[in-house]
Design a protein around this motif. Structure first.
Motif, PDB file in Angstrom:
ATOM      1  N   THR A 134       0.814  -1.219   0.000  1.00 56.58           N
ATOM      2  CA  THR A 134       0.000   0.000   0.000  1.00 56.58           C
ATOM      3  C   THR A 134       0.845   1.266   0.000  1.00 56.58           C
ATOM      4  O   THR A 134       0.295   2.368  -0.113  1.00 56.58           O
ATOM      5  N   ILE A 135       2.158   1.127   0.139  1.00 58.60           N
ATOM      6  CA  ILE A 135       3.039   2.296   0.251  1.00 58.60           C
ATOM      7  C   ILE A 135       4.125   2.211  -0.823  1.00 58.60           C
ATOM      8  O   ILE A 135       4.811   1.193  -0.947  1.00 58.60           O
ATOM      9  N   LEU A 136       4.277   3.289  -1.584  1.00 55.17           N
ATOM     10  CA  LEU A 136       5.329   3.348  -2.595  1.00 55.17           C
ATOM     11  C   LEU A 136       6.681   3.623  -1.942  1.00 55.17           C
ATOM     12  O   LEU A 136       6.789   4.507  -1.084  1.00 55.17           O
ATOM     13  N   PRO A 137       7.719   2.898  -2.328  1.00 57.95           N
ATOM     14  CA  PRO A 137       9.056   3.225  -1.828  1.00 57.95           C
ATOM     15  C   PRO A 137       9.560   4.507  -2.470  1.00 57.95           C
ATOM     16  O   PRO A 137       9.172   4.842  -3.595  1.00 57.95           O
ATOM     17  N   ASP A 138      10.399   5.242  -1.764  1.00 57.18           N
ATOM     18  CA  ASP A 138      11.040   6.399  -2.390  1.00 57.18           C
ATOM     19  C   ASP A 138      12.314   5.940  -3.102  1.00 57.18           C
ATOM     20  O   ASP A 138      12.709   4.767  -3.020  1.00 57.18           O
ATOM     21  N   ALA A 139      12.959   6.845  -3.804  1.00 59.10           N
ATOM     22  CA  ALA A 139      14.124   6.486  -4.626  1.00 59.10           C
ATOM     23  C   ALA A 139      15.276   5.960  -3.776  1.00 59.10           C
ATOM     24  O   ALA A 139      16.001   5.046  -4.194  1.00 59.10           O
ATOM     25  N   THR A 140      15.443   6.525  -2.594  1.00 61.89           N
ATOM     26  CA  THR A 140      16.532   6.097  -1.713  1.00 61.89           C
ATOM     27  C   THR A 140      16.355   4.643  -1.295  1.00 61.89           C
ATOM     28  O   THR A 140      17.276   3.826  -1.387  1.00 61.89           O
ATOM     29  N   PHE A 141      15.138   4.316  -0.839  1.00 60.88           N
ATOM     30  CA  PHE A 141      14.879   2.947  -0.382  1.00 60.88           C
ATOM     31  C   PHE A 141      14.954   1.963  -1.542  1.00 60.88           C
ATOM     32  O   PHE A 141      15.510   0.865  -1.409  1.00 60.88           O
ATOM     33  N   GLU A 142      14.407   2.336  -2.686  1.00 53.17           N
ATOM     34  CA  GLU A 142      14.445   1.473  -3.868  1.00 53.17           C
ATOM     35  C   GLU A 142      15.869   1.102  -4.243  1.00 53.17           C
ATOM     36  O   GLU A 142      16.150  -0.040  -4.625  1.00 53.17           O
ATOM     37  N   ALA A 143      16.785   2.024  -4.114  1.00 52.87           N
ATOM     38  CA  ALA A 143      18.178   1.757  -4.472  1.00 52.87           C
ATOM     39  C   ALA A 143      18.862   0.827  -3.472  1.00 52.87           C
ATOM     40  O   ALA A 143      19.862   0.175  -3.811  1.00 52.87           O
ATOM     41  N   LEU A 144      18.323   0.751  -2.256  1.00 53.84           N
ATOM     42  CA  LEU A 144      18.980  -0.008  -1.187  1.00 53.84           C
ATOM     43  C   LEU A 144      18.424  -1.422  -1.010  1.00 53.84           C
ATOM     44  O   LEU A 144      19.167  -2.350  -0.690  1.00 53.84           O
ATOM     45  N   ILE A 145      17.119  -1.600  -1.206  1.00 54.30           N
ATOM     46  CA  ILE A 145      16.481  -2.878  -0.903  1.00 54.30           C
ATOM     47  C   ILE A 145      16.808  -3.913  -1.982  1.00 54.30           C
ATOM     48  O   ILE A 145      16.967  -3.579  -3.156  1.00 54.30           O
ATOM     49  N   ASP A 146      16.900  -5.171  -1.578  1.00 57.22           N
ATOM     50  CA  ASP A 146      17.220  -6.244  -2.527  1.00 57.22           C
ATOM     51  C   ASP A 146      15.977  -6.987  -3.010  1.00 57.22           C
ATOM     52  O   ASP A 146      15.952  -7.486  -4.135  1.00 57.22           O
TER      53      ASP A 146
END
Length: 253
Positions: A134-146
């Motif tokens: 239900t929550i969109l990741p931001d660009a920072t988190f997207e770059a970090l999560i696997d």
């Protein structure tokens, strides 16, 4: 100082070394970091201690139990610094980290800081996150999560559709190479709803995992054969709840 709100397990933060019991990495030794707080309120939730606070009106299947009580928010949350979390995780020697909840993406900024902190300690940590989509990741988190383990909630969760189904978020994860979808199936009605979601948001079949609903081995086995045949028919993945077969319906394992 950045702190993360974690679930309180008998006076300690709910950080535990176990195996990933569900989905794409089932069987993988993992450390679970369970955050508190959730933006949904599933009637059958097995982590209701992360959201079912006193003086709220949310319903739960345990309401029929006269001994069941809603939780005191201040008693069920432990705030830890990044260093304190790292110390607990490092004791295990395990590098696969599962961020779970509640809904962990309610603390996106703090989780991004956590992953960055861990990455200063070693380059081979792998982070997967359990999210209700239900929550969109931001660009920072997207770059970090696997890896995203997206578990959309169905009508049986008792959440209104406008809360549980966010079209922009589903569409985002449907095309995200890091994302897989995991659906909990109890009945044929659930399957019909899953097929509609997959068709509406063009979720590729190879990204879909179907899991039987159940909190004990007997309940899981009752649905197992039927659900496996469904997966064969639609070319979905079948996933069990391996931790339930091994440990039962317990916290912190």
């Amino acid at each position: 100082m950045t702190k993360l709100k974690l679930a309180n397990l008998n006076g300690k933060p709910e950080i535990f070394h176990s195996i990933q019991g569900e989905g794409k990495n089932m069987g993988q030794p993992s450390v679970f970091i369970r955050t508190s707080l959730c933006n949904l309120h599933c009637v059958w939730c097995d982590t209701d201690y992360t959201w079912n606070w006193e003086k709220t009106r949310f319903a739960h299947v345990k309401d029929a139990d006269p001994t069941y009580r809603k939780f005191k928010m201040e008693e069920m949350i432990v705030s830890l610094t990044l260093e304190e979390i790292y110390v607990e995780v490092a004791k295990t020697g395990c590098k696969n980290i599962v961020l779970t909840g509640g809904e962990p993406m309610m603390q996106l900024e703090e989780l991004s800081a956590l992953i960055k902190f861990f990455n200063t300690k070693a380059a081979d940590y792998f982070f997967e996150i359990e999210t209700n989509g239900t929550i969109l990741p931001d660009a920072t988190f997207e770059a970090l999560i696997d890896q995203y383990n997206v578990s959309p909630k169905l009508e049986n969760s008792n959440n209104p559709k406008k809360l549980r189904e966010k079209p922009a978020v589903y569409s985002y994860f449907a095309t995200n190479e890091k994302a897989v979808f995991k659906f909990v199936i109890s009945s044929e009605n659930d399957l019909t709803e899953v097929l509609e979601i997959c068709n509406t948001y063009k979720i590729p079949n190879q990204k879909v995992y179907l899991m039987p609903e159940g909190t004990n081995p007997e309940a899981l086995q009752q649905k197992q054969q039927w659900l496996i045949e469904v997966c064969k028919k639609y070319q979905f993945h079948y996933t069990d709840r391996l931790h339930v077969h091994i440990y039962g319906d317990k916290r912190g394992v």
